[in-house]
Scaffold this motif. Structure first.
Motif, PDB file in Angstrom:
ATOM      1  N   GLU A   1       0.827  -1.209   0.000  1.00 14.36           N
ATOM      2  CA  GLU A   1       0.000   0.000   0.000  1.00 14.36           C
ATOM      3  C   GLU A   1       0.856   1.252   0.000  1.00 14.36           C
ATOM      4  OE1 GLU A   1      -1.961  -1.055   3.534  1.00 14.36           O
ATOM      5  OE2 GLU A   1      -3.788  -1.741   2.526  1.00 14.36           O
ATOM      6  N   ALA A   2       1.964   1.208   0.731  1.00 16.48           N
ATOM      7  CA  ALA A   2       2.851   2.376   0.756  1.00 16.48           C
ATOM      8  C   ALA A   2       3.379   2.651  -0.644  1.00 16.48           C
ATOM      9  CB  ALA A   2       4.003   2.143   1.728  1.00 16.48           C
ATOM     10  N   ALA A   3       3.721   1.573  -1.351  1.00 13.61           N
ATOM     11  CA  ALA A   3       4.206   1.742  -2.721  1.00 13.61           C
ATOM     12  C   ALA A   3       3.096   2.290  -3.615  1.00 13.61           C
ATOM     13  CB  ALA A   3       4.730   0.412  -3.254  1.00 13.61           C
ATOM     14  N   ALA A   4       1.871   1.812  -3.409  1.00 14.18           N
ATOM     15  CA  ALA A   4       0.740   2.285  -4.216  1.00 14.18           C
ATOM     16  C   ALA A   4       0.447   3.752  -3.934  1.00 14.18           C
ATOM     17  CB  ALA A   4      -0.504   1.430  -3.937  1.00 14.18           C
ATOM     18  N   LEU A   5       0.559   4.142  -2.657  1.00 15.08           N
ATOM     19  CA  LEU A   5       0.324   5.535  -2.303  1.00 15.08           C
ATOM     20  C   LEU A   5       1.367   6.415  -2.970  1.00 15.08           C
ATOM     21  CD1 LEU A   5      -0.670   6.904   1.180  1.00 15.08           C
ATOM     22  CD2 LEU A   5       1.087   8.044  -0.140  1.00 15.08           C
ATOM     23  N   GLU A   6       2.615   5.973  -2.928  1.00 12.75           N
ATOM     24  CA  GLU A   6       3.673   6.764  -3.546  1.00 12.75           C
ATOM     25  C   GLU A   6       3.450   6.858  -5.055  1.00 12.75           C
ATOM     26  OE1 GLU A   6       8.016   6.651  -2.312  1.00 12.75           O
ATOM     27  OE2 GLU A   6       8.088   5.711  -4.282  1.00 12.75           O
ATOM     28  N   ARG A   7       3.045   5.744  -5.673  1.00 12.35           N
ATOM     29  CA  ARG A   7       2.779   5.769  -7.124  1.00 12.35           C
ATOM     30  C   ARG A   7       1.685   6.766  -7.442  1.00 12.35           C
ATOM     31  NH1 ARG A   7       3.324   0.342  -7.211  1.00 12.35           N
ATOM     32  NH2 ARG A   7       1.079   0.038  -7.001  1.00 12.35           N
ATOM     33  N   GLU A   8       0.666   6.802  -6.593  1.00 14.25           N
ATOM     34  CA  GLU A   8      -0.438   7.747  -6.840  1.00 14.25           C
ATOM     35  C   GLU A   8       0.069   9.182  -6.792  1.00 14.25           C
ATOM     36  OE1 GLU A   8      -4.115   6.722  -5.787  1.00 14.25           O
ATOM     37  OE2 GLU A   8      -4.990   8.729  -5.918  1.00 14.25           O
ATOM     38  N   LEU A   9       0.923   9.462  -5.814  1.00 17.43           N
ATOM     39  CA  LEU A   9       1.449  10.822  -5.713  1.00 17.43           C
ATOM     40  C   LEU A   9       2.299  11.164  -6.939  1.00 17.43           C
ATOM     41  CD1 LEU A   9       2.487  11.015  -1.937  1.00 17.43           C
ATOM     42  CD2 LEU A   9       0.397  11.842  -3.006  1.00 17.43           C
ATOM     43  N   LEU A  10       3.089  10.191  -7.400  1.00 16.19           N
ATOM     44  CA  LEU A  10       3.992  10.467  -8.520  1.00 16.19           C
ATOM     45  C   LEU A  10       3.255  10.500  -9.855  1.00 16.19           C
ATOM     46  CD1 LEU A  10       6.987   8.151  -7.483  1.00 16.19           C
ATOM     47  CD2 LEU A  10       6.953  10.646  -7.444  1.00 16.19           C
ATOM     48  N   GLU A  11       2.377   9.533 -10.067  1.00 18.17           N
ATOM     49  CA  GLU A  11       1.767   9.395 -11.392  1.00 18.17           C
ATOM     50  C   GLU A  11       0.473  10.182 -11.549  1.00 18.17           C
ATOM     51  OE1 GLU A  11       1.505   5.215 -12.172  1.00 18.17           O
ATOM     52  OE2 GLU A  11       3.629   4.894 -11.742  1.00 18.17           O
ATOM     53  N   ASP A  12      -0.386  10.144 -10.553  1.00 16.49           N
ATOM     54  CA  ASP A  12      -1.658  10.863 -10.683  1.00 16.49           C
ATOM     55  C   ASP A  12      -1.522  12.328 -10.307  1.00 16.49           C
ATOM     56  OD1 ASP A  12      -3.992   8.197  -9.678  1.00 16.49           O
ATOM     57  OD2 ASP A  12      -2.468   8.349 -11.241  1.00 16.49           O
TER      58      ASP A  12
ATOM     59  N   ARG B   1       1.333  13.886 -10.031  1.00 18.54           N
ATOM     60  CA  ARG B   1       2.491  14.467 -10.701  1.00 18.54           C
ATOM     61  C   ARG B   1       3.430  15.192  -9.741  1.00 18.54           C
ATOM     62  NH1 ARG B   1       4.050  12.033 -14.465  1.00 18.54           N
ATOM     63  NH2 ARG B   1       5.221  13.841 -15.179  1.00 18.54           N
ATOM     64  N   PHE B   2       3.484  14.725  -8.483  1.00 17.58           N
ATOM     65  CA  PHE B   2       4.552  15.225  -7.640  1.00 17.58           C
ATOM     66  C   PHE B   2       5.845  14.639  -8.175  1.00 17.58           C
ATOM     67  CE2 PHE B   2       2.365  17.632  -4.622  1.00 17.58           C
ATOM     68  CZ  PHE B   2       1.227  16.975  -4.213  1.00 17.58           C
ATOM     69  N   GLY B   3       6.940  15.330  -7.980  1.00 20.39           N
ATOM     70  CA  GLY B   3       8.219  14.803  -8.402  1.00 20.39           C
ATOM     71  C   GLY B   3       8.869  14.039  -7.263  1.00 20.39           C
ATOM     72  N   ARG B   4       9.712  13.079  -7.622  1.00 22.06           N
ATOM     73  CA  ARG B   4      10.418  12.341  -6.583  1.00 22.06           C
ATOM     74  C   ARG B   4      11.283  13.298  -5.776  1.00 22.06           C
ATOM     75  NH1 ARG B   4      10.627   7.081  -5.803  1.00 22.06           N
ATOM     76  NH2 ARG B   4       9.740   6.530  -7.826  1.00 22.06           N
ATOM     77  N   GLN B   5      11.814  14.303  -6.472  1.00 24.47           N
ATOM     78  CA  GLN B   5      12.626  15.312  -5.775  1.00 24.47           C
ATOM     79  C   GLN B   5      11.816  16.004  -4.679  1.00 24.47           C
ATOM     80  OE1 GLN B   5      14.053  19.024  -7.874  1.00 24.47           O
ATOM     81  NE2 GLN B   5      15.936  17.866  -7.952  1.00 24.47           N
ATOM     82  N   GLN B   6      10.551  16.326  -4.976  1.00 21.14           N
ATOM     83  CA  GLN B   6       9.690  16.969  -3.980  1.00 21.14           C
ATOM     84  C   GLN B   6       9.471  16.057  -2.784  1.00 21.14           C
ATOM     85  OE1 GLN B   6       6.667  17.966  -6.969  1.00 21.14           O
ATOM     86  NE2 GLN B   6       6.132  19.781  -5.801  1.00 21.14           N
TER      87      GLN B   6
END
Lengths: 268, 231
Positions: free
Chosen positions: B42-53, B55-60
């Motif tokens: 779930e943590a990975a899915a949450l992070e994917r949502e932030l990055l892909e949906d 559009r937060f950057g990994r840098q952020q």
């Protein structure tokens, strides 16, 4: 380090700056006297140093500036317990970097439980701007399709306005008609105005047109104050520059106030 | 929104979580009961949502988590970094450059004599392993460092999960690191239910409300402009 900061007009540093600016620049062998303001060219050089030498990303810089700007808003306009209108903020964003900072500011205002609305009429195609826009849209921050020219409608709907339209080095002619018309309307505001970095429309060096231009109540200088900040006469001047490494501050002979604890802004 | 957060072991949410985890997941039609912890998936899915949906950057994301972790440790510190196995990823390289340019020293080796560490530093921040990272993949020097950290007598602050703990069960917690402070990134992981140290913070202010609701997360309220909240 806790150095006494400079206020607005009347600061002796401004005289030192103007005496120095024709004769010297950062990096002289002898330690230059510290000053409080940066010219547009120096501000660009400082940013280049952060991006190219320190390898900070533009995303990082814009995020820090936008977040710090939102924190400044919370300090001057704290959330009241009641009154929904007291939470509403209009953020006007131009197409350049200042506008990106405005988008980040709006997002953090939402996180801080304000109700921001964005007017961003001339959209940059730059990926960073697009991603920042998506982040705001996904967080249900409304984007206005037009800004009323009747300033009373703005005065009635919002508690304050954030001006993130122009920045140092941005030619007013490049941002498009809707932004310029918005600025004309903002000149007539009776609610408070918070400008990011420079009041849009001011000459970044001289503050020229300050009489006819925007008269913000709050100025949030990004990284360091620009020279026109010497002519700022509003109620609050903050600098959002905690992320500027000490070595860079020294290289540009900047005299900045001390930051307290983990604060990202300091009052001048 | 000010929800009461959960502390460490003994929290009733842990029981709800284990009862639910076999039967349900986020996104059911009926509103799932809120819980306090995320599984690794779930943590990975949450992070994917932030990055892909979103559009937060990994840098952020990395910047917020790192900053919030530093706020949790707040005071005027003089950090030293031990980073023996370097990532070639451009973000890592840039973050490393930023530290070098700010004159933060990088140790070329970590003493195995733990007394030298106890004497030289006020505290240690464990940012070695994270959820979903196989211990075998991080290399000998990191694993040897973790072995030394188990013997620390100065405080230890772990980021997201105590390195070496199973992210779900906290297994090996007896033999593993025993941090004094845990800073959960985005949301607590399931093993945080077995954390018994002095302070547990969550650095998750950047998680949009909609995402929080989607993952049925119960998180504490943040005060003012704080980026961390104590659980």
């Amino acid at each position: 380090m806790h150095l006494k900061g400079c206020g607005g007009g009347g600061c002796r540093c401004a005289q030192i700056t103007s005496a120095m600016s024709s004769a010297a620049g950062p990096g002289l062998a002898e330690a230059p006297e510290e000053r409080c303001f940066l010219s547009t060219a120096e501000a660009a050089a400082l940013e280049r140093e952060l991006l190219e030498d320190y390898r900070f990303g533009r995303q990082q810089l814009v995020e820090w500036c936008g977040h710090a700007s939102a924190v400044a808003v919370t300090k001057v306009f704290p959330l009241p317990a009641h009154s929904r209108k007291q939470r509403t903020v209009l953020v006007v964003c131009g197409p350049e970097q200042n506008g990106a900072v405005g988008l980040v500011c709006a997002r953090h205002l939402r996180v801080f439980e304000y109700e921001p609305t964005i007017f961003y009429p001339t959209r940059s195609l730059d990926p960073l701007h697009r991603d920042l826009t998506t982040q705001c849209e996904k967080m249900d921050i409304p984007f206005l399709s037009y800004l009323p020219t009747e300033v009373r409608l703005i005065n009635d709907a919002y508690r304050l306005v954030v001006d993130a339209v122009l920045g140092p080095g941005v030619e007013p002619g490049k941002v498009g008609g809707p932004c310029m018309r918005a600025l004309a309307t903002l000149k007539l505001l009776s609610i408070p105005l918070v400008s990011l970095d420079i009041p849009s429309g001011w000459d970044p060096e001289t503050g020229g047109d300050a009489e006819d231009g925007l008269r913000p109540d709050v100025l949030v200088s990004l990284a360091a104050p620009k020279q026109c900040a010497g002519r700022f006469s509003g109620r609050h001047h903050f600098v959002a520059g905690r992320f500027v490494p000490d070595d860079v501050r020294r290289k540009f002979a900047l005299r900045l106030p001390g930051y307290t604890g983990t604060d990202c802004i300091a009052a001048l």
